[in-house]
Design a protein around this motif. Structure first.
Motif, PDB file in Angstrom:
ATOM      1  N   ARG A  21      77.446  25.660  62.693  1.00 19.26           N
ATOM      2  CA  ARG A  21      78.406  25.401  63.774  1.00 19.26           C
ATOM      3  C   ARG A  21      78.106  24.064  64.438  1.00 19.26           C
ATOM      4  O   ARG A  21      79.024  23.309  64.768  1.00 19.26           O
ATOM      5  CB  ARG A  21      78.351  26.539  64.798  1.00 19.26           C
ATOM      6  N   ARG A  22      76.819  23.780  64.629  1.00 20.10           N
ATOM      7  CA  ARG A  22      76.439  22.487  65.198  1.00 20.10           C
ATOM      8  C   ARG A  22      76.827  21.356  64.248  1.00 20.10           C
ATOM      9  O   ARG A  22      77.327  20.313  64.666  1.00 20.10           O
ATOM     10  CB  ARG A  22      74.932  22.478  65.459  1.00 20.10           C
ATOM     11  N   ALA A  23      76.616  21.569  62.949  1.00 20.60           N
ATOM     12  CA  ALA A  23      77.001  20.558  61.960  1.00 20.60           C
ATOM     13  C   ALA A  23      78.512  20.359  61.953  1.00 20.60           C
ATOM     14  O   ALA A  23      78.999  19.234  61.791  1.00 20.60           O
ATOM     15  CB  ALA A  23      76.515  20.980  60.572  1.00 20.60           C
ATOM     16  N   LEU A  24      79.259  21.442  62.125  1.00 20.90           N
ATOM     17  CA  LEU A  24      80.719  21.336  62.131  1.00 20.90           C
ATOM     18  C   LEU A  24      81.205  20.495  63.307  1.00 20.90           C
ATOM     19  O   LEU A  24      82.101  19.660  63.150  1.00 20.90           O
ATOM     20  CB  LEU A  24      81.332  22.730  62.186  1.00 20.90           C
ATOM     21  N   ARG A  25      80.624  20.692  64.470  1.00 21.79           N
ATOM     22  CA  ARG A  25      81.021  19.890  65.623  1.00 21.79           C
ATOM     23  C   ARG A  25      80.694  18.414  65.383  1.00 21.79           C
ATOM     24  O   ARG A  25      81.506  17.537  65.673  1.00 21.79           O
ATOM     25  CB  ARG A  25      80.315  20.392  66.891  1.00 21.79           C
ATOM     26  N   TRP A  26      79.515  18.138  64.840  1.00 25.33           N
ATOM     27  CA  TRP A  26      79.118  16.752  64.571  1.00 25.33           C
ATOM     28  C   TRP A  26      80.043  16.124  63.525  1.00 25.33           C
ATOM     29  O   TRP A  26      80.488  14.985  63.669  1.00 25.33           O
ATOM     30  CB  TRP A  26      77.666  16.715  64.087  1.00 25.33           C
ATOM     31  N   GLY A  27      80.328  16.890  62.457  1.00 19.74           N
ATOM     32  CA  GLY A  27      81.201  16.375  61.406  1.00 19.74           C
ATOM     33  C   GLY A  27      82.608  16.126  61.901  1.00 19.74           C
ATOM     34  O   GLY A  27      83.271  15.165  61.482  1.00 19.74           O
ATOM     35  N   ALA A  28      83.093  16.996  62.797  1.00 20.82           N
ATOM     36  CA  ALA A  28      84.426  16.794  63.370  1.00 20.82           C
ATOM     37  C   ALA A  28      84.461  15.505  64.189  1.00 20.82           C
ATOM     38  O   ALA A  28      85.445  14.758  64.133  1.00 20.82           O
ATOM     39  CB  ALA A  28      84.809  17.986  64.235  1.00 20.82           C
ATOM     40  N   ASP A  29      83.411  15.243  64.944  1.00 22.04           N
ATOM     41  CA  ASP A  29      83.344  13.992  65.706  1.00 22.04           C
ATOM     42  C   ASP A  29      83.327  12.791  64.766  1.00 22.04           C
ATOM     43  O   ASP A  29      83.983  11.771  65.023  1.00 22.04           O
ATOM     44  CB  ASP A  29      82.101  13.970  66.589  1.00 22.04           C
ATOM     45  N   GLU A  30      82.580  12.904  63.665  1.00 20.60           N
ATOM     46  CA  GLU A  30      82.506  11.803  62.699  1.00 20.60           C
ATOM     47  C   GLU A  30      83.882  11.536  62.090  1.00 20.60           C
ATOM     48  O   GLU A  30      84.311  10.384  61.957  1.00 20.60           O
ATOM     49  CB  GLU A  30      81.500  12.142  61.602  1.00 20.60           C
ATOM     50  N   ALA A  31      84.589  12.594  61.717  1.00 17.83           N
ATOM     51  CA  ALA A  31      85.930  12.427  61.152  1.00 17.83           C
ATOM     52  C   ALA A  31      86.877  11.798  62.169  1.00 17.83           C
ATOM     53  O   ALA A  31      87.684  10.921  61.827  1.00 17.83           O
ATOM     54  CB  ALA A  31      86.464  13.780  60.687  1.00 17.83           C
ATOM     55  N   ARG A  32      86.778  12.237  63.414  1.00 13.73           N
ATOM     56  CA  ARG A  32      87.650  11.681  64.463  1.00 13.73           C
ATOM     57  C   ARG A  32      87.356  10.198  64.685  1.00 13.73           C
ATOM     58  O   ARG A  32      88.272   9.373  64.776  1.00 13.73           O
ATOM     59  CB  ARG A  32      87.432  12.461  65.761  1.00 13.73           C
ATOM     60  N   LEU A  33      86.091   9.836  64.754  1.00 12.24           N
ATOM     61  CA  LEU A  33      85.724   8.437  64.991  1.00 12.24           C
ATOM     62  C   LEU A  33      86.167   7.539  63.848  1.00 12.24           C
ATOM     63  O   LEU A  33      86.549   6.387  64.057  1.00 12.24           O
ATOM     64  CB  LEU A  33      84.205   8.318  65.180  1.00 12.24           C
ATOM     65  N   ARG A  34      86.126   8.068  62.622  1.00 11.81           N
ATOM     66  CA  ARG A  34      86.460   7.265  61.440  1.00 11.81           C
ATOM     67  C   ARG A  34      87.927   7.393  61.016  1.00 11.81           C
ATOM     68  O   ARG A  34      88.334   6.765  60.046  1.00 11.81           O
ATOM     69  CB  ARG A  34      85.574   7.676  60.262  1.00 11.81           C
ATOM     70  N   PHE A  35      88.702   8.217  61.716  1.00 10.84           N
ATOM     71  CA  PHE A  35      90.090   8.466  61.324  1.00 10.84           C
ATOM     72  C   PHE A  35      90.161   8.966  59.886  1.00 10.84           C
ATOM     73  O   PHE A  35      90.918   8.469  59.056  1.00 10.84           O
ATOM     74  CB  PHE A  35      90.941   7.196  61.496  1.00 10.84           C
ATOM     75  N   LEU A  36      89.345   9.987  59.604  1.00 11.04           N
ATOM     76  CA  LEU A  36      89.281  10.561  58.270  1.00 11.04           C
ATOM     77  C   LEU A  36      89.618  12.048  58.323  1.00 11.04           C
ATOM     78  O   LEU A  36      89.438  12.700  59.355  1.00 11.04           O
ATOM     79  CB  LEU A  36      87.877  10.380  57.675  1.00 11.04           C
ATOM     80  N   PRO A  37      90.083  12.603  57.209  1.00 10.74           N
ATOM     81  CA  PRO A  37      90.289  14.055  57.162  1.00 10.74           C
ATOM     82  C   PRO A  37      88.943  14.781  57.223  1.00 10.74           C
ATOM     83  O   PRO A  37      87.895  14.228  56.884  1.00 10.74           O
ATOM     84  CB  PRO A  37      90.966  14.278  55.803  1.00 10.74           C
ATOM     85  N   LEU A  38      89.004  16.040  57.638  1.00 13.14           N
ATOM     86  CA  LEU A  38      87.819  16.893  57.703  1.00 13.14           C
ATOM     87  C   LEU A  38      88.016  18.071  56.752  1.00 13.14           C
ATOM     88  O   LEU A  38      89.053  18.737  56.787  1.00 13.14           O
ATOM     89  CB  LEU A  38      87.616  17.401  59.131  1.00 13.14           C
ATOM     90  N   VAL A  39      87.028  18.312  55.916  1.00 14.57           N
ATOM     91  CA  VAL A  39      87.070  19.445  54.987  1.00 14.57           C
ATOM     92  C   VAL A  39      85.929  20.387  55.339  1.00 14.57           C
ATOM     93  O   VAL A  39      84.764  19.986  55.390  1.00 14.57           O
ATOM     94  CB  VAL A  39      86.941  18.987  53.521  1.00 14.57           C
ATOM     95  N   VAL A  40      86.275  21.652  55.595  1.00 10.32           N
ATOM     96  CA  VAL A  40      85.285  22.691  55.855  1.00 10.32           C
ATOM     97  C   VAL A  40      85.075  23.448  54.550  1.00 10.32           C
ATOM     98  O   VAL A  40      86.023  24.003  53.983  1.00 10.32           O
ATOM     99  CB  VAL A  40      85.760  23.647  56.959  1.00 10.32           C
ATOM    100  N   CYS A  41      83.826  23.456  54.065  1.00  5.80           N
ATOM    101  CA  CYS A  41      83.524  24.037  52.755  1.00  5.80           C
ATOM    102  C   CYS A  41      82.612  25.253  52.909  1.00  5.80           C
ATOM    103  O   CYS A  41      81.595  25.196  53.614  1.00  5.80           O
ATOM    104  CB  CYS A  41      82.851  22.985  51.868  1.00  5.80           C
ATOM    105  N   HIS A  42      82.997  26.341  52.272  1.00  8.10           N
ATOM    106  CA  HIS A  42      82.155  27.539  52.245  1.00  8.10           C
ATOM    107  C   HIS A  42      82.078  28.048  50.814  1.00  8.10           C
ATOM    108  O   HIS A  42      83.085  28.107  50.107  1.00  8.10           O
ATOM    109  CB  HIS A  42      82.707  28.638  53.153  1.00  8.10           C
TER     110      HIS A  42
END
Length: 282
Positions: A21-42
């Motif tokens: 969950r912590r990684a997901l929040r960090w990754g979402a911020d990274e995607a937002r800052l870079r204007f990139l799509p976010l993929v959640v993988c399980h």
């Protein structure tokens, strides 16, 4: 700037654990800052490949996996409201799924360990395998130990500065409006560092001209590299290190410096593979 769905995404490994969950929040911020799509993988995996004790058990496991993924997607929608969010459900090992995804990703983000790991376990098997074999930078997200420092740090080989690594470091500092500390790592015990320092600052000057808004600090070090970088991590929000030992076919998948930092770094660690594609320009 609009986000295009066909751009290389930020991929986050999610298993429902607090670390993911912590990684997901960090990754979402990274995607937002870079204007990139976010993929959640399980990834889900039935543990017994040859026989199913209970009829329909694999289908049940897949539905459980879908539920975990849906939970992550709902969280991601809240974290990354301006980025396209997609889910990826994979049958197989988590490490295999994320290594495969890294071939078309800008970055893969993961926690240091996943569900089922005990508190004393610093690095889980999935994270170690991903760092060893990924084709793009891997961010291992830790809960911060120290107050926010507004600093990104990168340790580089004084004799072999990789432009992709420096580009990643400068871009991360720019996006976060943080200072950048670049540590030139000379062979331990080097007595005369002048030649390495000149080459180091000459190569660095190109990036300082490209990123004039980034406040850059530099230091040339001959002390043991894990010690130097571990100390720098105490004063950083993000530490970037290359897994350069992968250039040697006879070397271990994860080099000793990288191994030490995966266990000991008190901040988020980004590990770059031997050959990193250029970061997307923003």
């Amino acid at each position: 700037m609009r986000v295009q769905d066909d751009e290389r995404p930020v991929v986050v490994g999610f298993d429902g654990s607090p670390e993911s969950r912590r990684a997901l929040r960090w990754g979402a911020d990274e995607a937002r800052l870079r204007f990139l799509p976010l993929v959640v993988c399980h990834a889900w995996q039935w543990p017994y490949h040859l026989v199913s004790i209970t009829p329909g058990a694999p289908e049940i496991m897949e539905r459980v996996g879908r539920h975990v993924l849906d939970t992550g997607l709902a969280m991601a929608q809240d974290f990354a409201s301006r980025s396209p969010v997609r889910g990826r459900l994979v049958e197989g090992s988590a490490a295999g799924a994320l290594v495969g995804a890294s071939g078309s990703a800008e970055m893969v983000v993961i926690g240091p360990r996943g569900a089922g790991g005990f508190q004393e376990l610093r690095i889980g098997a999935t994270t170690a395998q991903l760092v060893a074999h990924a084709h793009c930078p891997v961010a291992v997200v830790r809960e911060p130990v120290h107050p926010r420092a507004d600093r990104v740090t990168i340790g580089v080989d004084g004799g072999n500065l990789d432009p992709a690594d420096l580009g990643l470091a400068f871009e991360e500092a720019r996006l976060r409006r943080a200072a950048l500390l670049v540590i030139c790592l000379c062979p331990e015990g080097t007595e005369d560092t002048r030649r390495a320092a000149v080459r180091f600052h000459t190569n660095l000057g190109v990036w300082e001209e490209k990123y004039p808004q980034v406040n850059v600090e530099t230091v040339v070090e001959t002390r043991p590299h894990p010690e130097v970088l571990r100390h720098a991590a105490d004063r950083s929000d993000l530490l970037i290190v290359p897994n350069r030992e992968r250039d040697d076919p006879a070397a271990l998948p994860i080099g000793p410096v990288c191994q030490a930092l995966l266990r000991e770094a008190p901040c988020t660690l980004v590990v770059t593979p031997s050959h990193v594609p250029p970061m997307a320009g923003r």
